[in-house]
Design a protein around this motif. Sequence first.
Motif, PDB file in Angstrom:
ATOM      1  N   ALA A  60     -26.078   8.550 -32.099  1.00 49.11           N
ATOM      2  CA  ALA A  60     -25.199   8.591 -30.934  1.00 49.11           C
ATOM      3  C   ALA A  60     -23.846   7.965 -31.224  1.00 49.11           C
ATOM      4  O   ALA A  60     -22.825   8.382 -30.658  1.00 49.11           O
ATOM      5  N   SER A  61     -23.812   6.987 -32.119  1.00 48.27           N
ATOM      6  CA  SER A  61     -22.534   6.352 -32.435  1.00 48.27           C
ATOM      7  C   SER A  61     -21.612   7.259 -33.239  1.00 48.27           C
ATOM      8  O   SER A  61     -20.415   6.995 -33.341  1.00 48.27           O
ATOM      9  N   LEU A  62     -22.144   8.323 -33.801  1.00 44.69           N
ATOM     10  CA  LEU A  62     -21.347   9.249 -34.609  1.00 44.69           C
ATOM     11  C   LEU A  62     -21.052  10.557 -33.881  1.00 44.69           C
ATOM     12  O   LEU A  62     -20.542  11.496 -34.485  1.00 44.69           O
ATOM     13  N   LYS A  63     -21.361  10.618 -32.589  1.00 42.45           N
ATOM     14  CA  LYS A  63     -21.167  11.844 -31.824  1.00 42.45           C
ATOM     15  C   LYS A  63     -19.897  11.755 -30.989  1.00 42.45           C
ATOM     16  O   LYS A  63     -19.310  10.690 -30.819  1.00 42.45           O
ATOM     17  N   GLY A  64     -19.518  12.903 -30.471  1.00 39.54           N
ATOM     18  CA  GLY A  64     -18.387  12.955 -29.565  1.00 39.54           C
ATOM     19  C   GLY A  64     -18.785  12.595 -28.159  1.00 39.54           C
ATOM     20  O   GLY A  64     -19.938  12.284 -27.858  1.00 39.54           O
ATOM     21  N   ARG A  65     -17.828  12.656 -27.260  1.00 39.71           N
ATOM     22  CA  ARG A  65     -18.048  12.212 -25.887  1.00 39.71           C
ATOM     23  C   ARG A  65     -19.130  13.016 -25.184  1.00 39.71           C
ATOM     24  O   ARG A  65     -19.960  12.444 -24.467  1.00 39.71           O
ATOM     25  N   GLY A  66     -19.173  14.304 -25.375  1.00 41.33           N
ATOM     26  CA  GLY A  66     -20.105  15.144 -24.621  1.00 41.33           C
ATOM     27  C   GLY A  66     -21.495  15.216 -25.194  1.00 41.33           C
ATOM     28  O   GLY A  66     -22.393  15.765 -24.541  1.00 41.33           O
ATOM     29  N   GLN A  67     -21.737  14.732 -26.407  1.00 39.44           N
ATOM     30  CA  GLN A  67     -23.047  14.859 -27.039  1.00 39.44           C
ATOM     31  C   GLN A  67     -23.768  13.520 -27.225  1.00 39.44           C
ATOM     32  O   GLN A  67     -24.748  13.439 -27.959  1.00 39.44           O
ATOM     33  N   VAL A  68     -23.309  12.467 -26.563  1.00 40.92           N
ATOM     34  CA  VAL A  68     -23.880  11.145 -26.829  1.00 40.92           C
ATOM     35  C   VAL A  68     -25.335  11.069 -26.403  1.00 40.92           C
ATOM     36  O   VAL A  68     -26.189  10.546 -27.133  1.00 40.92           O
ATOM     37  N   ASP A  70     -27.639  13.463 -25.883  1.00 39.88           N
ATOM     38  CA  ASP A  70     -28.641  14.455 -26.242  1.00 39.88           C
ATOM     39  C   ASP A  70     -29.634  13.826 -27.220  1.00 39.88           C
ATOM     40  O   ASP A  70     -29.437  12.743 -27.734  1.00 39.88           O
ATOM     41  N   ASN A  71     -30.722  14.526 -27.484  1.00 40.03           N
ATOM     42  CA  ASN A  71     -31.789  13.973 -28.323  1.00 40.03           C
ATOM     43  C   ASN A  71     -31.689  14.402 -29.774  1.00 40.03           C
ATOM     44  O   ASN A  71     -32.624  14.164 -30.548  1.00 40.03           O
ATOM     45  N   ALA A  72     -30.605  15.028 -30.148  1.00 38.66           N
ATOM     46  CA  ALA A  72     -30.450  15.460 -31.539  1.00 38.66           C
ATOM     47  C   ALA A  72     -30.159  14.253 -32.422  1.00 38.66           C
ATOM     48  O   ALA A  72     -29.246  13.474 -32.156  1.00 38.66           O
ATOM     49  N   LEU A  73     -30.952  14.087 -33.483  1.00 32.28           N
ATOM     50  CA  LEU A  73     -30.754  12.982 -34.407  1.00 32.28           C
ATOM     51  C   LEU A  73     -29.724  13.302 -35.485  1.00 32.28           C
ATOM     52  O   LEU A  73     -29.364  12.414 -36.264  1.00 32.28           O
ATOM     53  N   TRP A  74     -29.271  14.536 -35.512  1.00 37.19           N
ATOM     54  CA  TRP A  74     -28.250  14.925 -36.493  1.00 37.19           C
ATOM     55  C   TRP A  74     -27.047  15.471 -35.723  1.00 37.19           C
ATOM     56  O   TRP A  74     -27.114  16.549 -35.141  1.00 37.19           O
ATOM     57  N   PRO A  75     -25.948  14.752 -35.679  1.00 34.56           N
ATOM     58  CA  PRO A  75     -24.790  15.212 -34.894  1.00 34.56           C
ATOM     59  C   PRO A  75     -24.237  16.533 -35.419  1.00 34.56           C
ATOM     60  O   PRO A  75     -24.280  16.818 -36.628  1.00 34.56           O
ATOM     61  N   GLU A  76     -23.741  17.336 -34.496  1.00 35.98           N
ATOM     62  CA  GLU A  76     -23.097  18.586 -34.916  1.00 35.98           C
ATOM     63  C   GLU A  76     -21.829  18.301 -35.716  1.00 35.98           C
ATOM     64  O   GLU A  76     -21.541  18.968 -36.701  1.00 35.98           O
ATOM     65  N   THR A  77     -21.075  17.327 -35.280  1.00 38.18           N
ATOM     66  CA  THR A  77     -19.857  16.898 -35.986  1.00 38.18           C
ATOM     67  C   THR A  77     -19.855  15.380 -36.059  1.00 38.18           C
ATOM     68  O   THR A  77     -20.062  14.703 -35.046  1.00 38.18           O
TER      69      THR A  77
END
Length: 309
Positions: A60-68, A70-77
Amino acid sequence: MATVPLTGARPPVVVAPPGPATPPEPPRSTGRRIGRVILWVLLIAFGLLFLYPFAWLLSASLKGRGQVFDNALWPETFHWQNYVEVWNQLPLLSWIFTSVSIAVLAAVSVALSSSVVAFGFAYFRFPGRGLLFGLVLATMMLPGAVTMIPIYLIWKNLGALGTWIPLFGANLFGSAFYIFLQRQFFLGLPRELFEAARIDGASYWSMFWRIAMPLSVPSFVIVLLFEFQASWNNLQAALIYLNAGSVEGFTAPLGIAYAMTKYSPTAGGQGDYQYVMVASLLVTLPMLVLFAFGQKYFIEGVATTGRKG
């Protein structure tokens, strides 16, 4: 007529009977192997279960504002700039400094004061010692909510509101749990050491500082770790005594709670919770490092404390 042995004749060789052969080790049963495999699978599963919140926080610390959230452990960006921007968004360095200072003061003061009291209960023999020690342990039965208002009124009358003193001042008088922990360790030390020191003319303080303390390093480190962790995560006390001060004077838990409110859309924020996740992760790392370095003393202290009572 005597019998003369022939020249060069060899005596008969006596051969010892062979001993019993060493029985081969029985092969490991299939059921035992299956049990060990199941045990390892359970250990790995529970380990991953406990590591999941930390992995989610890192993601979550490596995600953007809109994806914090979500349950994905691998950020899209991967937004690595979050770790740079957080220092501009929040006074995180000031929060960490305040938390470290208060935690060190609280841990050192309660460890020293509890050790002194525990040594007194372990070494000295006096009437009513058991009753007095029982009263000390009875204080652990009081809920924190019962003593919260009286303690607040005490610090208010002393003029200590808005300062660090209420967050570590009570530790100068020891803690019932830590006194019990240290006393059990001191009871395991040979009493002959202290009697010999008394014969040599050592004072009670010398016996405590030169004999008891060096031998009780594992239990002392346990008290330091426990109290440092408790003070580091103490949101309630900081919320009561520091909430009226400046934001820069907050502790890390209180600062993170403030950041959650600051970025909340209901409070006029933009929902930039990624900075809160970065701050939470950075605040967690010191405790991981501390327990990693103190693991040896922690295990030794747990293994040796309480062996005599």
